[in-house]
Design an enzyme around this catalytic site. Structure first.
Site, PDB file in Angstrom:
ATOM      1  N   PRO A 143       0.224  -1.536  -0.083  1.00  0.00           N
ATOM      2  CA  PRO A 143       0.030  -0.017  -0.187  1.00  0.00           C
ATOM      3  C   PRO A 143       0.554   1.081  -0.039  1.00  0.00           C
ATOM      4  CG  PRO A 143      -0.886  -1.675   1.523  1.00  0.00           C
ATOM      5  CD  PRO A 143       0.644  -2.200   1.062  1.00  0.00           C
ATOM      6  N   GLY A 144       0.355   1.856  -0.582  1.00  0.00           N
ATOM      7  CA  GLY A 144       1.220   3.010  -0.951  1.00  0.00           C
ATOM      8  C   GLY A 144       1.917   3.632  -1.585  1.00  0.00           C
TER       9      GLY A 144
ATOM     10  N   HIS B  92      20.093  -0.930  24.499  1.00  0.00           N
ATOM     11  CA  HIS B  92      20.177  -0.761  22.571  1.00  0.00           C
ATOM     12  C   HIS B  92      21.026  -0.152  21.292  1.00  0.00           C
ATOM     13  CE1 HIS B  92      16.403  -3.709  22.628  1.00  0.00           C
ATOM     14  NE2 HIS B  92      15.393  -2.248  22.950  1.00  0.00           N
TER      15      HIS B  92
ATOM     16  N   GLY C  87       1.559   3.883  -4.970  1.00  0.00           N
ATOM     17  CA  GLY C  87       1.505   4.675  -6.121  1.00  0.00           C
ATOM     18  C   GLY C  87       0.960   4.159  -7.256  1.00  0.00           C
ATOM     19  N   LYS C  88       0.578   3.284  -7.248  1.00  0.00           N
ATOM     20  CA  LYS C  88      -0.486   2.259  -7.920  1.00  0.00           C
ATOM     21  C   LYS C  88      -1.548   3.369  -8.684  1.00  0.00           C
ATOM     22  CE  LYS C  88      -1.027  -0.983  -5.519  1.00  0.00           C
ATOM     23  NZ  LYS C  88      -0.376  -0.404  -3.891  1.00  0.00           N
ATOM     24  N   THR C  89      -2.348   3.588  -7.723  1.00  0.00           N
ATOM     25  CA  THR C  89      -3.403   4.599  -8.503  1.00  0.00           C
ATOM     26  C   THR C  89      -2.626   5.837  -9.014  1.00  0.00           C
ATOM     27  OG1 THR C  89      -4.905   3.807  -6.275  1.00  0.00           O
ATOM     28  CG2 THR C  89      -5.927   5.582  -7.720  1.00  0.00           C
TER      29      THR C  89
ATOM     30  N   HIS D  95      16.856   0.176  29.650  1.00  0.00           N
ATOM     31  CA  HIS D  95      16.325  -0.091  28.175  1.00  0.00           C
ATOM     32  C   HIS D  95      16.562   0.074  26.897  1.00  0.00           C
ATOM     33  CE1 HIS D  95      13.866  -4.002  26.058  1.00  0.00           C
ATOM     34  NE2 HIS D  95      13.482  -2.166  25.891  1.00  0.00           N
ATOM     35  N   GLU D  96      16.566   1.453  26.456  1.00  0.00           N
ATOM     36  CA  GLU D  96      16.974   1.969  25.632  1.00  0.00           C
ATOM     37  C   GLU D  96      18.646   2.569  24.748  1.00  0.00           C
ATOM     38  OE1 GLU D  96      14.723   2.261  23.544  1.00  0.00           O
ATOM     39  OE2 GLU D  96      12.882   1.390  24.494  1.00  0.00           O
TER      40      GLU D  96
END
Length: 397
Positions: free
Chosen positions: A113-114, A341, A116-118, A337-338
């Site tokens: 989705p999103g 990471h 650019g097919k349309t 915690h962060e």
């Protein structure tokens, strides 16, 4: 009228009929008259609903889509090139007929989705100077048998009529989310949208003849594996064009298109923004530029700055900031915690951490935004082991 009046009426009428029959009154004429009135009301309601839908559809088709060119669609260079080549069969029909080439009947655009097919379908109509008629798969799904198939017939008939009226040699019909009506047919009971799919297949079989106008069907879906094999075979959807997520070059192109009408600070580097927006679709990139302009307006400034774009990327990726109030102990645990990471990521891939924050967004109390060093589509065993270590770094902290 109260919502419960219908239930009261349904319960009262049978009791009244039983009471009249008990009194010896002939209730057969009453039942027949009531049935006729009910049938008339149902028919009137159906026609009114169909008339309203048809009126809205005619108004939408009369207004038509805004003209769009392939140059106004960022990224997707390979998909656009492949689509142009397929559309050349519609434009150069006399030339290709000399070589015995069968014209294409349908083009299927697939991808997330999103992407650019349309937009690509609209650009295709402009590229071929064709009438553009659009519909969604959900418009053909009805509880009444035969309504969806009738709308398919009307769609193709309308495309031909408009092409003749506007003196165009071709028309493009675009059906978005075709998997709604084009799903795989299963044995057993007949479903209403099976008849709709059968009608679509019939129209595609007779979609092309030597006379004008020529009709080309373009459909879009992000669930190609759900489609019925009868749709996907050659002679119906002859070309399957994959519209993937844009790479870094494509993301930068999309950002530049959406930045044309926005006051950006001269120091902004869109290439860096495209790198940070790794994995974003075209729709998400448009949202990034829009949200950055909103942040600029909130700050009463006249130019979009780097921090506005950084906040916009965070919002599109994680969601809006929340009002969760955490105590000191929770903040400390989230910070450890962060940081676990972040430290592990820096040890394994120096310079890969873009941002560490304790601001709650969406469902997260804090997060680390990593800055991918390069576009990567194949992952080695070492890379995946590093990813596991970075993920476990928070728990270790």
């Amino acid at each position: 009228m109260p919502k419960w009046s219908k239930e009261v009426l349904i319960g009262f009428v049978p009791v009244l009929l039983i009471f009249l029959a008990f009194l010896g009154i002939n209730i057969v004429p009453i039942i027949v008259a009531a049935a006729m009135v009910g049938a008339l009301l149902v028919i009137t309601h159906m026609r009114g609903g169909i008339a309203v839908n048809a009126g809205a559809e005619k108004k939408r088709k009369k207004n038509g889509p805004a003209k769009l060119t392939f140059e106004e669609i960022g990224g997707q260079d390979n998909a656009k090139q492949e689509l142009r080549e397929a559309l050349d069969f519609l434009i150069r029909h006399e030339e290709i007929s000399k070589f015995g080439i069968r014209p294409l009947k349908g083009i299927l655009l697939t991808g997330p989705p999103g992407t650019g097919k349309t937009l690509m379908a609209k650009a295709a109509a402009h590229y071929t100077n064709s009438v553009f008629v659009a519909a969604s798969g959900s418009e053909f799904v009805e509880m009444y048998v035969g309504v969806g198939a009738g709308r398919i017939r009307d769609l193709f008939k309308d495309a031909r009529t408009r092409a003749v009226k506007e003196n165009r040699e071709s028309a493009i019909i675009f059906i978005d989310e075709i998997d709604v009506i084009g799903g795989k047919r299963e044995g057993g009971q007949q479903r209403e949208y099976d008849q709709t799919l059968n009608q679509l297949l019939t129209e595609m079989d007779g979609i092309y003849n030597s006379e004008t106008p020529r009709i080309l069907l373009i459909a879009a879906t992000n669930r190609k594996e759900m489609l019925d094999p009868a749709l996907l075979r050659p002679g119906r959807f002859d070309r399957h064009i994959q519209v993937d997520m844009p790479d870094k070059k494509g993301r930068k192109s999309i950002l530049e298109l959406h930045a044309k009408n926005k006051p950006l600070h001269p120091d902004i580097n869109l290439e860096k923004v495209a790198e940070e927006a790794y994995g974003f679709s075209g729709a998400q990139l448009e949202s990034v530029m829009n949200e950055a302009a909103i942040y600029m307006m909130r700050d009463n400034l006249t130019q979009v700055e780097d921090r506005h774009l950084a906040m916009a990327i965070d919002k599109v990726m994680m969601g809006e900031k929340t009002d969760r109030e955490t105590n000191h102990e929770e903040k400390k645990r989230v910070a450890i915690h962060e940081l676990g990471h972040a430290i592990m990521a820096e040890l394994l891939r120096p310079g890969s951490v873009s941002q560490v924050t304790l601001t709650p967004r969406g469902q997260a109390l804090g997060y680390v935004r990593h800055n991918p060093q390069q576009e990567q589509y194949l992952y080695t065993k070492d890379y995946l082991e590093e990813q596991i270590m970075i993920a476990l770094g928070g728990a270790a902290g």
